[in-house]
Design a protein around this motif. Structure first.
Motif, PDB file in Angstrom:
ATOM      1  N   GLY A 152       0.777  -1.238   0.000  1.00 56.36           N
ATOM      2  CA  GLY A 152       0.000   0.000   0.000  1.00 56.36           C
ATOM      3  C   GLY A 152       0.801   1.277   0.000  1.00 56.36           C
ATOM      4  N   SER A 153       2.123   1.185  -0.126  1.00 55.02           N
ATOM      5  CA  SER A 153       2.972   2.371  -0.037  1.00 55.02           C
ATOM      6  C   SER A 153       3.132   3.071  -1.379  1.00 55.02           C
ATOM      7  N   THR A 154       3.608   4.312  -1.309  1.00 54.77           N
ATOM      8  CA  THR A 154       3.993   5.066  -2.496  1.00 54.77           C
ATOM      9  C   THR A 154       5.518   5.081  -2.565  1.00 54.77           C
ATOM     10  N   ILE A 155       6.067   4.956  -3.761  1.00 48.11           N
ATOM     11  CA  ILE A 155       7.507   4.780  -3.941  1.00 48.11           C
ATOM     12  C   ILE A 155       8.215   6.120  -4.091  1.00 48.11           C
ATOM     13  N   THR A 156       9.339   6.257  -3.378  1.00 50.14           N
ATOM     14  CA  THR A 156      10.232   7.405  -3.533  1.00 50.14           C
ATOM     15  C   THR A 156      11.653   6.874  -3.710  1.00 50.14           C
ATOM     16  N   HIS A 157      12.414   7.473  -4.628  1.00 51.28           N
ATOM     17  CA  HIS A 157      13.791   7.055  -4.879  1.00 51.28           C
ATOM     18  C   HIS A 157      14.754   8.138  -4.383  1.00 51.28           C
ATOM     19  N   LEU A 158      15.671   7.760  -3.494  1.00 45.47           N
ATOM     20  CA  LEU A 158      16.720   8.660  -3.011  1.00 45.47           C
ATOM     21  C   LEU A 158      18.021   7.878  -2.910  1.00 45.47           C
ATOM     22  N   ASP A 159      19.157   8.572  -3.054  1.00 49.60           N
ATOM     23  CA  ASP A 159      20.393   7.868  -2.741  1.00 49.60           C
ATOM     24  C   ASP A 159      20.581   7.887  -1.224  1.00 49.60           C
ATOM     25  N   VAL A 160      21.528   7.102  -0.724  1.00 51.84           N
ATOM     26  CA  VAL A 160      21.624   6.917   0.720  1.00 51.84           C
ATOM     27  C   VAL A 160      21.972   8.214   1.456  1.00 51.84           C
ATOM     28  N   VAL A 161      22.813   9.047   0.846  1.00 55.32           N
ATOM     29  CA  VAL A 161      23.195  10.305   1.504  1.00 55.32           C
ATOM     30  C   VAL A 161      22.001  11.247   1.593  1.00 55.32           C
ATOM     31  N   GLU A 162      21.278  11.389   0.479  1.00 55.31           N
ATOM     32  CA  GLU A 162      20.104  12.262   0.471  1.00 55.31           C
ATOM     33  C   GLU A 162      19.053  11.741   1.433  1.00 55.31           C
ATOM     34  N   HIS A 163      18.898  10.414   1.499  1.00 58.13           N
ATOM     35  CA  HIS A 163      17.942   9.827   2.439  1.00 58.13           C
ATOM     36  C   HIS A 163      18.283  10.205   3.870  1.00 58.13           C
ATOM     37  N   ASP A 164      19.533  10.005   4.258  1.00 60.49           N
ATOM     38  CA  ASP A 164      19.916  10.243   5.646  1.00 60.49           C
ATOM     39  C   ASP A 164      19.820  11.726   6.013  1.00 60.49           C
ATOM     40  N   GLN A 165      20.127  12.597   5.074  1.00 62.15           N
ATOM     41  CA  GLN A 165      19.974  14.032   5.324  1.00 62.15           C
ATOM     42  C   GLN A 165      18.498  14.396   5.487  1.00 62.15           C
ATOM     43  N   THR A 166      17.656  13.766   4.676  1.00 61.80           N
ATOM     44  CA  THR A 166      16.223  14.068   4.717  1.00 61.80           C
ATOM     45  C   THR A 166      15.592  13.602   6.019  1.00 61.80           C
ATOM     46  N   VAL A 167      15.847  12.351   6.400  1.00 65.77           N
ATOM     47  CA  VAL A 167      15.211  11.844   7.618  1.00 65.77           C
ATOM     48  C   VAL A 167      15.773  12.519   8.860  1.00 65.77           C
ATOM     49  N   ALA A 168      17.010  13.028   8.769  1.00 64.71           N
ATOM     50  CA  ALA A 168      17.557  13.776   9.906  1.00 64.71           C
ATOM     51  C   ALA A 168      16.662  14.963  10.224  1.00 64.71           C
ATOM     52  N   LEU A 169      16.224  15.676   9.179  1.00 60.73           N
ATOM     53  CA  LEU A 169      15.418  16.875   9.390  1.00 60.73           C
ATOM     54  C   LEU A 169      13.960  16.561   9.699  1.00 60.73           C
ATOM     55  N   ILE A 170      13.359  15.600   8.964  1.00 58.23           N
ATOM     56  CA  ILE A 170      11.917  15.394   9.105  1.00 58.23           C
ATOM     57  C   ILE A 170      11.548  14.377  10.178  1.00 58.23           C
ATOM     58  N   SER A 171      12.534  13.619  10.678  1.00 61.10           N
ATOM     59  CA  SER A 171      12.223  12.581  11.658  1.00 61.10           C
ATOM     60  C   SER A 171      13.119  12.625  12.889  1.00 61.10           C
ATOM     61  N   HIS A 172      14.418  12.681  12.695  1.00 61.87           N
ATOM     62  CA  HIS A 172      15.339  12.549  13.821  1.00 61.87           C
ATOM     63  C   HIS A 172      15.445  13.824  14.656  1.00 61.87           C
ATOM     64  N   VAL A 173      15.536  14.984  14.008  1.00 57.83           N
ATOM     65  CA  VAL A 173      15.564  16.235  14.760  1.00 57.83           C
ATOM     66  C   VAL A 173      14.240  16.480  15.489  1.00 57.83           C
ATOM     67  N   PRO A 174      13.075  16.221  14.885  1.00 51.40           N
ATOM     68  CA  PRO A 174      11.832  16.343  15.662  1.00 51.40           C
ATOM     69  C   PRO A 174      11.828  15.491  16.929  1.00 51.40           C
ATOM     70  N   GLN A 175      12.394  14.279  16.851  1.00 56.62           N
ATOM     71  CA  GLN A 175      12.484  13.454  18.051  1.00 56.62           C
ATOM     72  C   GLN A 175      13.356  14.129  19.108  1.00 56.62           C
ATOM     73  N   VAL A 176      14.492  14.656  18.681  1.00 52.18           N
ATOM     74  CA  VAL A 176      15.390  15.330  19.615  1.00 52.18           C
ATOM     75  C   VAL A 176      14.701  16.533  20.253  1.00 52.18           C
ATOM     76  N   MET A 177      14.042  17.354  19.443  1.00 51.54           N
ATOM     77  CA  MET A 177      13.392  18.554  19.962  1.00 51.54           C
ATOM     78  C   MET A 177      12.265  18.194  20.921  1.00 51.54           C
ATOM     79  N   SER A 178      11.500  17.165  20.585  1.00 51.04           N
ATOM     80  CA  SER A 178      10.421  16.726  21.467  1.00 51.04           C
ATOM     81  C   SER A 178      10.966  16.231  22.796  1.00 51.04           C
TER      82      SER A 178
END
Length: 373
Positions: free
Chosen positions: A176-202
């Motif tokens: 049921g997912s939608t596909i997104t293509h990223l290289d590993v560096v772009e992926h890790d930079q992206t999730v740092a901002l949208i997922s990992h930093v929000p966890q830290v701030m919370s």
């Protein structure tokens, strides 16, 4: 398998049967695939089998597992914590030479580097990341529909076989997912901002509450609950995630630090010329940022109109409200429920198409609901 196939037919072996692994198993079983389960914890593996996520390898001990056996997987899904994912991927590549291997860990660069540095056949490996989860953990919390309408990132590398990419796309799509293509560096930079930093701030904000008097916490509204909700996450897992993705997280935190220092300097002299403007600009920048987060159907949340309906805190009241909105032919774009501290009433915040906003207020009011706009 006599050759590598880009079409999934199974069996699928899921290594790691926590929330995500068991959910993958449930979803694939619902689509008719044979799924085997393996976990370092016999209890976790058994629970995943009991909920229907697949067949435990331990329960199949004693059966022959040669290359012609039904236990030879076409695909191995490594759903383990980040600090052991690379080791398990390499082990699976070596143990199952006719199988493709993907992982679903939340960090990608370090895992790929370790796989490429090994002697394993890295052409049969693809790093992926389903952007889904729950606040609860373990196989008991697993759901076959967990990945529905959620992004699933595929991180291709130069050596990966095209057949594996197609097979991974099929798996994600069938879940049921939608596909997104990223290289590993772009992926890790992206999730740092949208997922990992929000966890830290919370977590940082929630840590300020440790010595706060209970009478003060009793005054907390939805804003505090919203911003600290994910602070209840598993510390052990986040130690692994943040350690594995430290540099991208640090780069984002540098920007946060600059904004904090700017705000602190302004608030230390709040009546100085320009201070109020700086505060307004900072809040406005946040407005612009949050407006860019896609809402339902990919649209901006600002595209919808909001109204709040007071709902008595009694069984069936919210269900009755939703049923009446359905009877009125209005499609809800979003719903958030907030409880008023110290009162037996809830506040249902509804988002609807702006063209239906005024009419819905009139109709609900005429039916006896108290509406606040």
């Amino acid at each position: 398998m006599s050759s590598f196939d880009s079409h999934l037919h199974g069996p699928v072996l899921v290594i790691g049967t926590g929330l995500l692994g068991a959910s993958v198993g449930l979803g694939l079983r619902l689509n008719g695939y044979t799924v085997y389960l393996s976990d370092i914890s016999p209890t976790t593996e058994a629970v995943a089998e009991d909920i229907g996520a697949g067949l435990s390898l331990r329960s199949l001990e004693g059966q022959e597992r040669g290359s012609g056996s039904d236990l030879e997987p076409q695909l191995v899904v490594v759903a383990a914590p980040p600090d052991v994912t690379a080791e398990l991927v390499i082990s699976a590549l070596n143990r199952y030479p006719k199988a493709f291997v993907i992982d679903i860990a939340s960090v990608k660069s370090e895992i790929l580097d370790r796989v490429l540095a090994s002697k394993a056949d890295s052409s049969r490996y693809l790093g992926t990341h389903p952007m889904a989860g729950r606040e609860k953990s373990g196989p008991v919390a697993a759901r076959g529909e967990l990945f529905s309408a959620r992004p699933w990132v595929l991180c291709e590398h130069p050596l990966v076989r095209p057949e594996l990419v197609k097979l991974a796309q099929q798996v994600a799509t069938e879940l049921g997912s939608t596909i997104t293509h990223l290289d590993v560096v772009e992926h890790d930079q992206t999730v740092a901002l949208i997922s990992h930093v929000p966890q830290v701030m919370s977590s940082l904000l929630a840590s300020r509450l440790q010595d706060t008097p209970l009478y003060a916490l009793g005054l907390a509204g939805q804003g505090l609950r919203d911003t600290t909700r994910i602070a209840a996450s598993d510390p052990g897992l986040w130690v692994q995630i943040l350690a594995a993705n430290a540099q991208p997280v640090v780069q984002s935190l540098y920007g946060v630090r600059e904004d904090l220092e700017r705000l602190i300097a302004t608030l230390e002299a709040p009546t100085e010329p320009g201070s109020r403007l700086d505060i307004a600009q900072l809040i406005s920048e946040g407005n612009h940022g949050v407006a860019r987060i896609p809402g339902k159907h990919g649209g901006s949340p600002g595209a919808f109109a909001q109204l709040t309906v007071l709902v008595d805190d009694t069984p069936g009241t919210l269900a009755r409200l939703l049923a009446e909105i359905g009877e009125l032919g209005v499609n809800l774009e979003d719903l958030r429920l907030e409880h008023s501290p110290g009162a037996q009433v809830g506040m249902a915040e509804l988002s609807v198409n702006p063209n239906e906003h005024e009419k819905l207020i009139e109709d609900l009011t005429s039916r006896g609901w108290k509406v606040v706009t």
